[in-house]
Design a protein around this motif. Sequence first.
Motif, PDB file in Angstrom:
ATOM      1  N   GLY A  30       0.808  -1.203   0.000  1.00 40.46           N
ATOM      2  CA  GLY A  30       0.000   0.000   0.000  1.00 40.46           C
ATOM      3  C   GLY A  30       0.844   1.256   0.000  1.00 40.46           C
ATOM      4  N   THR A  31       0.167   2.367   0.123  1.00 40.67           N
ATOM      5  CA  THR A  31       0.812   3.667   0.190  1.00 40.67           C
ATOM      6  C   THR A  31       0.742   4.148   1.628  1.00 40.67           C
ATOM      7  N   PHE A  32       1.878   4.646   2.105  1.00 40.98           N
ATOM      8  CA  PHE A  32       2.001   5.077   3.489  1.00 40.98           C
ATOM      9  C   PHE A  32       2.524   6.503   3.541  1.00 40.98           C
ATOM     10  N   ARG A  33       2.267   7.160   4.649  1.00 41.28           N
ATOM     11  CA  ARG A  33       2.792   8.506   4.898  1.00 41.28           C
ATOM     12  C   ARG A  33       3.373   8.498   6.308  1.00 41.28           C
ATOM     13  N   ALA A  34       4.550   9.115   6.465  1.00 42.53           N
ATOM     14  CA  ALA A  34       5.214   9.135   7.767  1.00 42.53           C
ATOM     15  C   ALA A  34       6.092  10.374   7.882  1.00 42.53           C
ATOM     16  N   ASN A  35       6.506  10.665   9.119  1.00 43.74           N
ATOM     17  CA  ASN A  35       7.390  11.796   9.384  1.00 43.74           C
ATOM     18  C   ASN A  35       8.809  11.301   9.609  1.00 43.74           C
ATOM     19  N   PHE A  36       9.751  11.914   8.905  1.00 38.45           N
ATOM     20  CA  PHE A  36      11.153  11.559   9.066  1.00 38.45           C
ATOM     21  C   PHE A  36      11.630  11.979  10.450  1.00 38.45           C
ATOM     22  N   VAL A  59      16.696   4.460   7.988  1.00 43.53           N
ATOM     23  CA  VAL A  59      15.928   5.687   8.198  1.00 43.53           C
ATOM     24  C   VAL A  59      14.836   5.392   9.218  1.00 43.53           C
ATOM     25  N   LEU A  60      14.680   6.276  10.196  1.00 44.60           N
ATOM     26  CA  LEU A  60      13.624   6.140  11.196  1.00 44.60           C
ATOM     27  C   LEU A  60      12.486   7.085  10.843  1.00 44.60           C
ATOM     28  N   PHE A  61      11.280   6.498  10.704  1.00 47.62           N
ATOM     29  CA  PHE A  61      10.072   7.280  10.469  1.00 47.62           C
ATOM     30  C   PHE A  61       9.155   7.129  11.675  1.00 47.62           C
ATOM     31  N   ARG A  62       8.384   8.160  11.970  1.00 48.53           N
ATOM     32  CA  ARG A  62       7.400   8.142  13.060  1.00 48.53           C
ATOM     33  C   ARG A  62       6.010   8.383  12.492  1.00 48.53           C
ATOM     34  N   ASN A  63       5.010   7.976  13.267  1.00 48.31           N
ATOM     35  CA  ASN A  63       3.598   8.203  12.916  1.00 48.31           C
ATOM     36  C   ASN A  63       3.279   7.682  11.516  1.00 48.31           C
ATOM     37  N   ASP A 115       3.745   3.482  15.479  1.00 56.04           N
ATOM     38  CA  ASP A 115       4.257   4.773  15.921  1.00 56.04           C
ATOM     39  C   ASP A 115       5.647   5.064  15.362  1.00 56.04           C
ATOM     40  N   HIS A 116       6.392   4.005  14.999  1.00 54.75           N
ATOM     41  CA  HIS A 116       7.699   4.218  14.367  1.00 54.75           C
ATOM     42  C   HIS A 116       8.102   2.975  13.580  1.00 54.75           C
ATOM     43  N   ILE A 117       9.006   3.177  12.635  1.00 53.44           N
ATOM     44  CA  ILE A 117       9.522   2.061  11.849  1.00 53.44           C
ATOM     45  C   ILE A 117      10.899   2.420  11.314  1.00 53.44           C
ATOM     46  N   TRP A 118      11.811   1.454  11.391  1.00 51.12           N
ATOM     47  CA  TRP A 118      13.133   1.608  10.781  1.00 51.12           C
ATOM     48  C   TRP A 118      13.076   0.969   9.405  1.00 51.12           C
ATOM     49  N   MET A 119      13.543   1.669   8.396  1.00 48.38           N
ATOM     50  CA  MET A 119      13.576   1.145   7.036  1.00 48.38           C
ATOM     51  C   MET A 119      14.996   1.228   6.490  1.00 48.38           C
ATOM     52  N   ASN A 120      15.299   0.323   5.565  1.00 50.41           N
ATOM     53  CA  ASN A 120      16.584   0.398   4.881  1.00 50.41           C
ATOM     54  C   ASN A 120      16.626   1.650   4.018  1.00 50.41           C
ATOM     55  N   MET A 121      17.786   2.255   3.936  1.00 51.89           N
ATOM     56  CA  MET A 121      17.981   3.409   3.055  1.00 51.89           C
ATOM     57  C   MET A 121      18.024   2.882   1.619  1.00 51.89           C
ATOM     58  N   THR A 122      17.045   3.259   0.828  1.00 52.05           N
ATOM     59  CA  THR A 122      16.950   2.777  -0.556  1.00 52.05           C
ATOM     60  C   THR A 122      17.413   3.862  -1.518  1.00 52.05           C
ATOM     61  N   CYS A 173       7.551  15.244   5.920  1.00 55.97           N
ATOM     62  CA  CYS A 173       6.512  14.264   5.639  1.00 55.97           C
ATOM     63  C   CYS A 173       6.864  13.559   4.328  1.00 55.97           C
ATOM     64  N   VAL A 174       6.882  12.222   4.372  1.00 55.58           N
ATOM     65  CA  VAL A 174       7.270  11.424   3.215  1.00 55.58           C
ATOM     66  C   VAL A 174       6.144  10.449   2.903  1.00 55.58           C
ATOM     67  N   GLU A 175       5.826  10.296   1.627  1.00 62.87           N
ATOM     68  CA  GLU A 175       4.835   9.332   1.184  1.00 62.87           C
ATOM     69  C   GLU A 175       5.549   8.283   0.349  1.00 62.87           C
ATOM     70  N   PHE A 176       5.251   7.006   0.604  1.00 59.95           N
ATOM     71  CA  PHE A 176       5.967   5.936  -0.089  1.00 59.95           C
ATOM     72  C   PHE A 176       5.092   4.709  -0.232  1.00 59.95           C
TER      73      PHE A 176
END
Length: 88
Positions: free
Chosen positions: A14-20, A36-40, A58-65, A79-82
Amino acid sequence: MPRELLKAHMEWRGTFRANFERYGVKRGKRSGEGTVLFRNVIRLGSIDKGEQPEMVCDHIWMNMTLGMDELGEMTKGDCVEFDARIRS
């Protein structure tokens, strides 16, 4: 937000939105790889299907792509959408 909500959507795309929040680096056998750590983190709903956006964690660590790298330097609060797939 409990991780059980993520488990309920395992393998969901899906499509997600989060704060860096900040950059990080992996340790151990994959030492040195960027993260990269994203919140919310919010899953955006499909208007066509009548779905509403919902917070999935509330948070997620993702690989830097490469895609994130192309965004340039992010600052806290951006704010990032991915598009992504939920996996453990």
